[in-house]
Design a protein around this motif. Structure first.
Motif, PDB file in Angstrom:
ATOM      1  N   CYS A  67       0.835  -1.206   0.000  1.00  0.00           N
ATOM      2  CA  CYS A  67       0.000   0.000   0.000  1.00  0.00           C
ATOM      3  C   CYS A  67       0.866   1.251   0.000  1.00  0.00           C
ATOM      4  O   CYS A  67       0.599   2.222  -0.736  1.00  0.00           O
ATOM      5  N   ASN A  68       1.923   1.245   0.803  1.00  0.00           N
ATOM      6  CA  ASN A  68       2.830   2.388   0.877  1.00  0.00           C
ATOM      7  C   ASN A  68       3.487   2.660  -0.479  1.00  0.00           C
ATOM      8  O   ASN A  68       3.591   3.819  -0.927  1.00  0.00           O
ATOM      9  N   ASP A  69       3.924   1.605  -1.164  1.00  0.00           N
ATOM     10  CA  ASP A  69       4.586   1.779  -2.457  1.00  0.00           C
ATOM     11  C   ASP A  69       3.625   2.366  -3.490  1.00  0.00           C
ATOM     12  O   ASP A  69       4.001   3.246  -4.283  1.00  0.00           O
ATOM     13  N   VAL A  70       2.396   1.913  -3.476  1.00  0.00           N
ATOM     14  CA  VAL A  70       1.401   2.440  -4.418  1.00  0.00           C
ATOM     15  C   VAL A  70       1.113   3.908  -4.119  1.00  0.00           C
ATOM     16  O   VAL A  70       1.074   4.755  -5.024  1.00  0.00           O
ATOM     17  N   LEU A  71       0.905   4.240  -2.826  1.00  0.00           N
ATOM     18  CA  LEU A  71       0.547   5.609  -2.450  1.00  0.00           C
ATOM     19  C   LEU A  71       1.665   6.603  -2.770  1.00  0.00           C
ATOM     20  O   LEU A  71       1.396   7.747  -3.183  1.00  0.00           O
ATOM     21  N   GLN A  72       2.902   6.185  -2.598  1.00  0.00           N
ATOM     22  CA  GLN A  72       4.010   7.117  -2.813  1.00  0.00           C
ATOM     23  C   GLN A  72       4.402   7.244  -4.284  1.00  0.00           C
ATOM     24  O   GLN A  72       5.128   8.181  -4.662  1.00  0.00           O
ATOM     25  N   ASN A  73       3.936   6.322  -5.133  1.00  0.00           N
ATOM     26  CA  ASN A  73       4.295   6.381  -6.551  1.00  0.00           C
ATOM     27  C   ASN A  73       3.101   6.633  -7.469  1.00  0.00           C
ATOM     28  O   ASN A  73       3.280   6.761  -8.682  1.00  0.00           O
ATOM     29  N   CYS A  74       1.895   6.662  -6.897  1.00  0.00           N
ATOM     30  CA  CYS A  74       0.712   6.807  -7.748  1.00  0.00           C
ATOM     31  C   CYS A  74       0.658   8.175  -8.447  1.00  0.00           C
ATOM     32  O   CYS A  74       0.163   8.280  -9.575  1.00  0.00           O
ATOM     33  N   LYS A  75       1.175   9.216  -7.795  1.00  0.00           N
ATOM     34  CA  LYS A  75       1.154  10.541  -8.426  1.00  0.00           C
ATOM     35  C   LYS A  75       2.049  10.558  -9.660  1.00  0.00           C
ATOM     36  O   LYS A  75       1.679  11.100 -10.713  1.00  0.00           O
ATOM     37  N   ARG A  76       3.202   9.970  -9.570  1.00  0.00           N
ATOM     38  CA  ARG A  76       4.144   9.933 -10.703  1.00  0.00           C
ATOM     39  C   ARG A  76       3.609   9.061 -11.827  1.00  0.00           C
ATOM     40  O   ARG A  76       3.896   9.309 -12.998  1.00  0.00           O
ATOM     41  N   LYS A  77       2.812   8.039 -11.467  1.00  0.00           N
ATOM     42  CA  LYS A  77       2.258   7.126 -12.466  1.00  0.00           C
ATOM     43  C   LYS A  77       0.849   7.537 -12.902  1.00  0.00           C
ATOM     44  O   LYS A  77       0.175   6.774 -13.612  1.00  0.00           O
ATOM     45  N   HIS A  78       0.427   8.744 -12.472  1.00  0.00           N
ATOM     46  CA  HIS A  78      -0.909   9.256 -12.835  1.00  0.00           C
ATOM     47  C   HIS A  78      -2.016   8.280 -12.410  1.00  0.00           C
ATOM     48  O   HIS A  78      -2.940   7.975 -13.169  1.00  0.00           O
ATOM     49  N   ALA A  79      -1.883   7.774 -11.203  1.00  0.00           N
ATOM     50  CA  ALA A  79      -2.881   6.841 -10.662  1.00  0.00           C
ATOM     51  C   ALA A  79      -3.314   7.283  -9.276  1.00  0.00           C
ATOM     52  O   ALA A  79      -3.396   6.480  -8.335  1.00  0.00           O
ATOM     53  N   THR A  80      -3.576   8.590  -9.128  1.00  0.00           N
ATOM     54  CA  THR A  80      -3.932   9.142  -7.813  1.00  0.00           C
ATOM     55  C   THR A  80      -5.274   8.624  -7.296  1.00  0.00           C
ATOM     56  O   THR A  80      -5.631   8.872  -6.136  1.00  0.00           O
ATOM     57  N   VAL A  81      -6.025   7.928  -8.152  1.00  0.00           N
ATOM     58  CA  VAL A  81      -7.314   7.380  -7.708  1.00  0.00           C
ATOM     59  C   VAL A  81      -7.117   6.384  -6.559  1.00  0.00           C
ATOM     60  O   VAL A  81      -8.040   6.166  -5.758  1.00  0.00           O
ATOM     61  N   PHE A  82      -5.939   5.803  -6.466  1.00  0.00           N
ATOM     62  CA  PHE A  82      -5.687   4.839  -5.397  1.00  0.00           C
ATOM     63  C   PHE A  82      -5.670   5.507  -4.020  1.00  0.00           C
ATOM     64  O   PHE A  82      -5.923   4.842  -3.011  1.00  0.00           O
ATOM     65  N   LYS A  83      -5.370   6.811  -3.989  1.00  0.00           N
ATOM     66  CA  LYS A  83      -5.300   7.505  -2.702  1.00  0.00           C
ATOM     67  C   LYS A  83      -6.647   7.480  -1.986  1.00  0.00           C
ATOM     68  O   LYS A  83      -6.734   7.105  -0.813  1.00  0.00           O
ATOM     69  N   GLU A  84      -7.677   7.888  -2.707  1.00  0.00           N
ATOM     70  CA  GLU A  84      -9.010   7.899  -2.097  1.00  0.00           C
ATOM     71  C   GLU A  84      -9.512   6.489  -1.828  1.00  0.00           C
ATOM     72  O   GLU A  84     -10.232   6.252  -0.856  1.00  0.00           O
TER      73      GLU A  84
END
Length: 363
Positions: A67-84
């Motif tokens: 979860c941490n890896d996804v949250l910290q890299n989702c912005k760079r990968k244009h996948a910020t939907v995972f945050k919410e």
């Protein structure tokens, strides 16, 4: 240009989550896969949370690292939907990572989120408070276990088997269709209106059968998802039942062990007890029976005539005493011949003689 992501299958993703190790390359590979399938982010996060609920503590920590890896890299990968999406399940996840073996590491992870502003400070503080709460851990499966009915699962499986048989039948009907709509050569060979009308009717019937088959397949897929959900709940239910049965079994085993130990102790104790004294032997078969004793004196007194003198009564009593003495002598000799303990026999003979002498002197 990246290729479109394939549909996410729950069983496949669940296996991926379970097979993931705590190595950095394993976590990063699955993280990239998740962000590549960002169009199905909600399903991916829901499956992530369902695996966390069923996992053991060490692997729950690995899931938090993912979860941490996804949250910290989702912005760079244009996948910020995972945050919410993760924001909606993290509070409940904190209840599952309170194990002292992993709690400190999760707390450090939350501090990193706070420092790097992965989430706002207020939300991270709520997560920290939930993690540090000393209240008993809420069993997230308690509601499922309370509502689960085995009969519902069995009925659903039986209905699904009937539906599956119906789908297979319709599949055979579609395979045996006389009209092949994709074959243009068959259409060109139509010669007149009658043949065209017949072909049109067959084509309409074939289309109707294909539509029925498609609807049944869609319904089957939907029911399969429902069956899978029921089976997962059933697995949790029967695991809980097995745990309770195991506790009861162990309790009975311990009880049986204590009973056996007590039985052994009692056997050892009975060996230390002295043997009981020998029973009094039965009289000799040649000894006179109780029926040979003289009649009761009171009955004789009742039969005395008024004309008899007291001297007659005294003489009768002395005669009876002599008869009693001879009878006692014979019984004493009988006991002395049958009893094996000379000391006990002598004591009993002496007691009997004393009683006899007392009677004679009395009279």
């Amino acid at each position: 240009m990246t290729s479109p992501a394939s549909p996410v299958v729950k069983e496949t993703l669940t296996k991926k989550y379970i097979a993931m190790s705590d190595r950095q390359d394993s976590i990063q590979a699955l993280s990239l896969w998740m962000m590549h399938h960002k169009s199905q982010y909600k399903k991916i996060v829901d499956i992530w949370f369902s695996v966390v609920k069923k996992d053991k503590s060490p692997h729950r920590l690995t899931m938090m690292y993912l979860c941490n890896d996804v949250l910290q890299n989702c912005k760079r990968k244009h996948a910020t939907v995972f945050k919410e999406a993760f924001r909606g399940v993290l509070k409940d996840s904190m209840l599952l990572v309170r194990d002292p073996a992993i709690c400190k590491k999760v707390e450090r992870l939350l501090q990193i989120w706070k420092d790097r502003e992965v989430f706002d400070a207020e939300f991270v503080n709520e997560l920290l408070a939930s993690l540090a709460d000393e209240a008993p851990v809420v069993n997230t499966n308690s509601a499922i276990l309370a509502d689960f009915q085995p009969k519902t699962m069995i009925d659903a499986i039986n209905n699904f088997k009937m539906m599956e048989a119906d789908v297979q039948l319709k599949q055979k009907q579609v395979g045996n269709l006389k009209v092949n709509a994709a074959d243009l050569e068959a259409v060109r060979q139509l010669k007149d209106k009658a043949h065209g009308t017949e072909f049109s009717q067959q084509f309409e019937e074939s289309c109707q059968k294909i539509e029925d088959y498609v609807k049944n397949v869609e319904w089957e897929v939907k029911e399969r998802t429902h069956i899978i959900d029921l089976l997962e709940k059933g697995e949790m239910f029967y695991e809980a039942q097995y745990g309770e049965a195991k506790i009861v079994t162990n309790a009975y085993k311990n009880y049986g062990t204590r009973v056996n130990n007590l039985k052994k102790r009692l056997k050892e104790y009975t060996k230390t007890l002295s043997s009981p004294s020998s029973p009094i032997p039965s009289p000799n078969i040649d000894a006179p029976s109780p029926g040979d004793t003289p009649p009761n004196q009171e009955e004789l007194d009742m039969d005395i005539c008024e004309e008899e003198t007291p001297v007659t009564i005294v003489a009768t009593e002395i005669g009876n005493s002599r008869h009693k003495k001879s009878s006692l002598d014979s019984r004493i000799s009988s006991l002395a011949s049958t009893y094996t303990d000379p000391r006990s026999t002598k004591v009993r003979i002496n007691e009997t003689v004393q009683i006899f002498n007392y009677d004679v002197h009395y009279y």
